[in-house]
Design a protein around this motif. Structure first.
Motif, PDB file in Angstrom:
ATOM      1  N   THR A 270       0.820  -1.210   0.000  1.00 24.36           N
ATOM      2  CA  THR A 270       0.000   0.000   0.000  1.00 24.36           C
ATOM      3  C   THR A 270       0.854   1.260   0.000  1.00 24.36           C
ATOM      4  O   THR A 270       0.526   2.251  -0.664  1.00 24.36           O
ATOM      5  CB  THR A 270      -0.939   0.000   1.222  1.00 24.36           C
ATOM      6  OG1 THR A 270      -1.736  -1.182   1.200  1.00 24.36           O
ATOM      7  CG2 THR A 270      -1.844   1.208   1.214  1.00 24.36           C
TER       8      THR A 270
ATOM      9  N   LEU B  23      -5.491   4.898  -1.433  1.00 24.95           N
ATOM     10  CA  LEU B  23      -6.097   3.925  -0.522  1.00 24.95           C
ATOM     11  C   LEU B  23      -7.289   3.235  -1.171  1.00 24.95           C
ATOM     12  O   LEU B  23      -7.516   2.035  -0.959  1.00 24.95           O
ATOM     13  CB  LEU B  23      -6.530   4.614   0.774  1.00 24.95           C
ATOM     14  CG  LEU B  23      -5.410   5.088   1.696  1.00 24.95           C
ATOM     15  CD1 LEU B  23      -5.982   5.880   2.864  1.00 24.95           C
ATOM     16  CD2 LEU B  23      -4.580   3.916   2.204  1.00 24.95           C
TER      17      LEU B  23
ATOM     18  N   SER C  89      -5.932   0.604  -3.564  1.00 29.61           N
ATOM     19  CA  SER C  89      -5.324  -0.526  -2.857  1.00 29.61           C
ATOM     20  C   SER C  89      -6.375  -1.407  -2.191  1.00 29.61           C
ATOM     21  O   SER C  89      -6.407  -2.626  -2.397  1.00 29.61           O
ATOM     22  CB  SER C  89      -4.330  -0.003  -1.817  1.00 29.61           C
ATOM     23  OG  SER C  89      -3.764  -1.071  -1.083  1.00 29.61           O
ATOM     24  N   TYR C  90      -7.251  -0.802  -1.404  1.00 30.86           N
ATOM     25  CA  TYR C  90      -8.224  -1.595  -0.655  1.00 30.86           C
ATOM     26  C   TYR C  90      -9.382  -2.059  -1.527  1.00 30.86           C
ATOM     27  O   TYR C  90     -10.070  -3.025  -1.181  1.00 30.86           O
ATOM     28  CB  TYR C  90      -8.746  -0.793   0.531  1.00 30.86           C
ATOM     29  CG  TYR C  90      -7.874  -0.946   1.753  1.00 30.86           C
ATOM     30  CD1 TYR C  90      -8.146  -1.898   2.720  1.00 30.86           C
ATOM     31  CD2 TYR C  90      -6.751  -0.153   1.914  1.00 30.86           C
ATOM     32  CE1 TYR C  90      -7.341  -2.046   3.821  1.00 30.86           C
ATOM     33  CE2 TYR C  90      -5.932  -0.296   3.020  1.00 30.86           C
ATOM     34  CZ  TYR C  90      -6.227  -1.243   3.965  1.00 30.86           C
ATOM     35  OH  TYR C  90      -5.414  -1.392   5.055  1.00 30.86           O
TER      36      TYR C  90
ATOM     37  N   ASP D 164      -4.197   2.338   8.207  1.00 35.55           N
ATOM     38  CA  ASP D 164      -3.343   2.663   7.057  1.00 35.55           C
ATOM     39  C   ASP D 164      -3.532   4.080   6.553  1.00 35.55           C
ATOM     40  O   ASP D 164      -2.772   4.517   5.680  1.00 35.55           O
ATOM     41  CB  ASP D 164      -3.608   1.667   5.920  1.00 35.55           C
ATOM     42  CG  ASP D 164      -2.929   0.327   6.169  1.00 35.55           C
ATOM     43  OD1 ASP D 164      -2.116   0.250   7.097  1.00 35.55           O
ATOM     44  OD2 ASP D 164      -3.230  -0.632   5.434  1.00 35.55           O
TER      45      ASP D 164
END
Length: 334
Positions: free
Chosen positions: A179, A210, A213-214, A274
């Motif tokens: 990440t 983010l 990534s998520y 994160d």
């Protein structure tokens, strides 16, 4: 002529039934009412039910059931006492080990300075509000992106092969890259392209990174939930005349979403932590504010303040996730 002793005897001629003792014979075919029982409105007794049914007494626990419950309460109290005592003992031992170590005075001065904690807390708290803002914006975007990717991966028609291949490539790439590297690539690479309309706000770039990534992780969670719905559900929906899209929308996806709520919340607990990685590209969130104080005082207590703020937010979310998982198991009878 009958005597006074024959008043309680019903004769075959009147169709009554013989009543016990001092009861009163009812009309033909009727049930016997006790003489001292429910009288009419003029009587002082309680009224009998209209349908003539007898009122049964309430349920009373047996002596064995009462004893079993008493033993269960004793066992629960004893287990709680033992758990509390062992927990306190472990905490005391850990405190003793840390405080008795030779380097404890230096660690206490460096990480547990009350003055530095109070001094850094307002700035760290203001930065933590940015962490919450990033989390609240990224979370719905991740849900939408993950669901769309999961639905794209479940398209079986040959015409949708490019879309399905793109979804597979996206999940493979963004799940494989750390990440923090995605944040670097988006935070520094996207503005370097010089495209018109490209955002330049660092927090916005962090939200994009983010989300990308998520979104890959959440897409796999949604896909697992969709695959867990039995194929007969889709077959039944299609037999009722629903198209594939409507079957997914009204039958499959609602069931899948209910099943994947606990793992989704686990991902969002990780997402909240994160958000601190966004500090690597410059936004003044909690970790960045703590770094500024550490750089000026060479004391790491501000990091402790930031850690405590994240704990205060993530632990309730974790407990709520455990509650939903336990409730789901109870519904399935496990």
């Amino acid at each position: 002529m009958t005597g006074s002793g024959d008043r309680n005897r019903a004769t075959p001629a009147d169709g009554g039934a013989r009543t016990p003792g001092d009861g009163v014979a009812s009309p033909a075919g009727g049930a016997a009412l006790p003489a001292d029982g429910a009288a009419g409105p003029a009587g002082g007794g309680a009224h009998a039910p209209a349908d003539g049914a007898a009122v049964s007494p309430g349920w009373v626990k047996s002596a064995r059931q009462v004893e079993r419950e008493r033993l269960r309460r004793r066992r629960t109290a004893r287990s709680g006492s033992i758990a509390t005592a062992s927990t306190v003992l472990v905490i005391v031992l850990l405190l003793w080990v840390f405080t008795a170590s030779p380097g404890w005075p230096r660690v206490r001065e460096t990480f547990f300075d009350p003055g530095q904690f109070v001094s850094a807390l307002p700035d760290v708290l203001s930065g933590f509000l940015l962490n919450i803002k990033i989390f609240l914006i990224a979370e719905p975007l991740i849900l939408v992106l993950g669901l769309l990717v999961a639905l794209a991966r479940n398209l079986r028609a040959p015409v949708f092969f490019p879309l399905r291949a793109l979804a597979v490539a996206y999940t493979d790439v963004f799940r494989g890259v750390p990440t923090i590297l995605i944040i670097y690539l988006v935070g520094f690479g996207l503005p370097a392209l010089g495209l018109q309309g490209t955002p330049t706000d660092l927090a916005t770039l962090g939200v994009i990174a983010l989300t990308l990534s998520y979104g890959a992780y959440v897409a796999e969670v949604f896909r697992a939930g969709i695959d867990s719905v039995h194929p007969s559900q889709v077959a039944a929906a299609r037999s009722l005349g629903l198209s594939h899209g409507k079957a997914m929308r009204y039958v499959v996806v609602p069931q899948a979403v209910r099943r994947v709520v606990p793992p989704l919340l686990n991902d969002f607990v990780s997402l909240q932590k994160d958000t601190a990685l966004v500090a690597t590209i410059g936004p003044l969130e909690a970790l960045r504010q703590a770094q500024i104080h550490v750089a000026s005082t060479f004391n790491y207590t501000p990091y402790l303040a930031a850690a405590l703020l994240f704990i205060v937010l993530t632990i309730p979310m974790a407990r709520f996730t455990d509650y939903l998982a336990a409730r789901s198991q109870r519904r399935r009878g496990q």
